[in-house]
Motif scaffolding. Structure first.
Motif, PDB file in Angstrom:
ATOM      1  N   LEU A   1      -7.676   9.826  -1.107  1.00 29.05           N
ATOM      2  CA  LEU A   1      -7.252   8.621  -0.409  1.00 29.05           C
ATOM      3  C   LEU A   1      -7.363   8.854   1.099  1.00 29.05           C
ATOM      4  CD1 LEU A   1      -4.059   7.662  -2.432  1.00 29.05           C
ATOM      5  CD2 LEU A   1      -6.376   6.799  -2.719  1.00 29.05           C
TER       6      LEU A   1
ATOM      7  N   LEU B   1      -5.339   4.294   4.766  1.00 26.81           N
ATOM      8  CA  LEU B   1      -5.529   3.389   3.631  1.00 26.81           C
ATOM      9  C   LEU B   1      -4.953   1.997   3.896  1.00 26.81           C
ATOM     10  CD1 LEU B   1      -6.677   3.039   0.830  1.00 26.81           C
ATOM     11  CD2 LEU B   1      -4.572   3.980  -0.109  1.00 26.81           C
TER      12      LEU B   1
ATOM     13  N   VAL C   1       0.847  -1.201   0.000  1.00 24.45           N
ATOM     14  CA  VAL C   1       0.000   0.000   0.000  1.00 24.45           C
ATOM     15  C   VAL C   1       0.876   1.242   0.000  1.00 24.45           C
ATOM     16  CG1 VAL C   1      -1.667   1.355   1.349  1.00 24.45           C
ATOM     17  CG2 VAL C   1      -1.989  -1.116   1.098  1.00 24.45           C
TER      18      VAL C   1
ATOM     19  N   GLU D   1       1.016   4.078  -2.846  1.00 23.56           N
ATOM     20  CA  GLU D   1       0.757   5.479  -2.475  1.00 23.56           C
ATOM     21  C   GLU D   1       1.899   6.380  -2.927  1.00 23.56           C
ATOM     22  OE1 GLU D   1      -1.848   6.271   1.405  1.00 23.56           O
ATOM     23  OE2 GLU D   1      -0.175   4.912   1.815  1.00 23.56           O
TER      24      GLU D   1
ATOM     25  N   LYS E   1      -7.546   0.240   5.954  1.00 18.02           N
ATOM     26  CA  LYS E   1      -8.730  -0.079   5.148  1.00 18.02           C
ATOM     27  C   LYS E   1      -8.485  -1.292   4.244  1.00 18.02           C
ATOM     28  CE  LYS E   1     -11.423   4.122   4.998  1.00 18.02           C
ATOM     29  NZ  LYS E   1     -12.057   3.780   6.241  1.00 18.02           N
TER      30      LYS E   1
ATOM     31  N   GLU F   1     -10.052   1.277  -3.994  1.00 20.17           N
ATOM     32  CA  GLU F   1      -9.597   2.235  -2.981  1.00 20.17           C
ATOM     33  C   GLU F   1      -8.728   3.330  -3.594  1.00 20.17           C
ATOM     34  OE1 GLU F   1     -10.479   2.696   0.188  1.00 20.17           O
ATOM     35  OE2 GLU F   1     -11.808   0.967   0.144  1.00 20.17           O
TER      36      GLU F   1
END
Length: 197
Positions: free
Chosen positions: A165, A169, A43, A47, A172, A159
């Motif tokens: 965002l 995150l 993630v 990102e 999630k 997502e």
């Protein structure tokens, strides 16, 4: 020689030059814990990649349908929010986990994965961790990443396509959507503090 071994070599030289001792531990690590940490690292890598895309770059999406009046209907979205961009990014993002290693925190004994090099220099957080030696030389990190993105690609895409965002995150995706982690819900103050650092 792989990039990972070069990083380890640089790390050893660095630690010896400042008279520190590089600690490694040899133990079996719960694959579920490692997979959770790989999810969080994945993630973070996505990102980081998305944040580098120019927000002014747009692409037309929508399949160029025709409305009742014969006009072409499409909509323009940020490149970083397009399904095509995100799919291509997810196909290559796991290669970045070659620069990560399995670690165990020296004080809390929590298992994690840590990026060895940050902005071309050895990660300063390395001194807080012991490296976990295993037979696969951390090759499983990339494999876990590929597995996660193969199984949960729709969740990740959904997502990352959102207009904004969320600050949590990783929670999630890795806890709520994929159930790879069992982390408690983050306090909003935790994320505010990270942003301020």
């Amino acid at each position: 020689m792989s990039k990972f071994f070069n990083i380890i070599l640089v790390g050893l030289i660095y630690f010896n030059s400042i008279n520190c001792q590089l600690n490694t531990v040899e133990e079996e690590v719960d694959a579920k814990l490692v997979k959770c940490e790989v999810c969080k690292a994945t993630v973070q890598e996505i990102e980081n990649a998305v944040s580098k895309v120019d927000t002014g770059k747009k692409v037309d999406v929508g399949g160029f349908r025709i409305d009742a009046h014969g006009n072409t209907v499409s909509k323009s979205v940020q490149l970083s929010k397009s399904e095509v961009y995100l799919t291509e990014l997810m196909e290559k993002i796991c290669k970045r986990l070659e620069d990560y290693a399995k670690v165990k925190h020296k004080k809390t004994h929590k298992i994690g994965v840590i990026q060895m090099m940050v902005d071309g220099a050895l990660n300063v957080d390395v001194s807080s961790w012991d490296f976990v030696q295993d037979g696969d030389l951390n090759k499983s990190l990339e494999h876990y990443c590929l597995e996660i993105l193969d199984e949960f690609d729709e969740s990740f895409t959904e997502e990352f396509m959102k207009e904004t965002l969320p600050t949590d995150l990783d929670y999630k995706l890795c806890t709520e959507r994929t159930k790879l982690c069992n982390d408690p819900p983050p306090l909003q103050d935790d994320y505010k503090l990270e942003d301020e650092l």
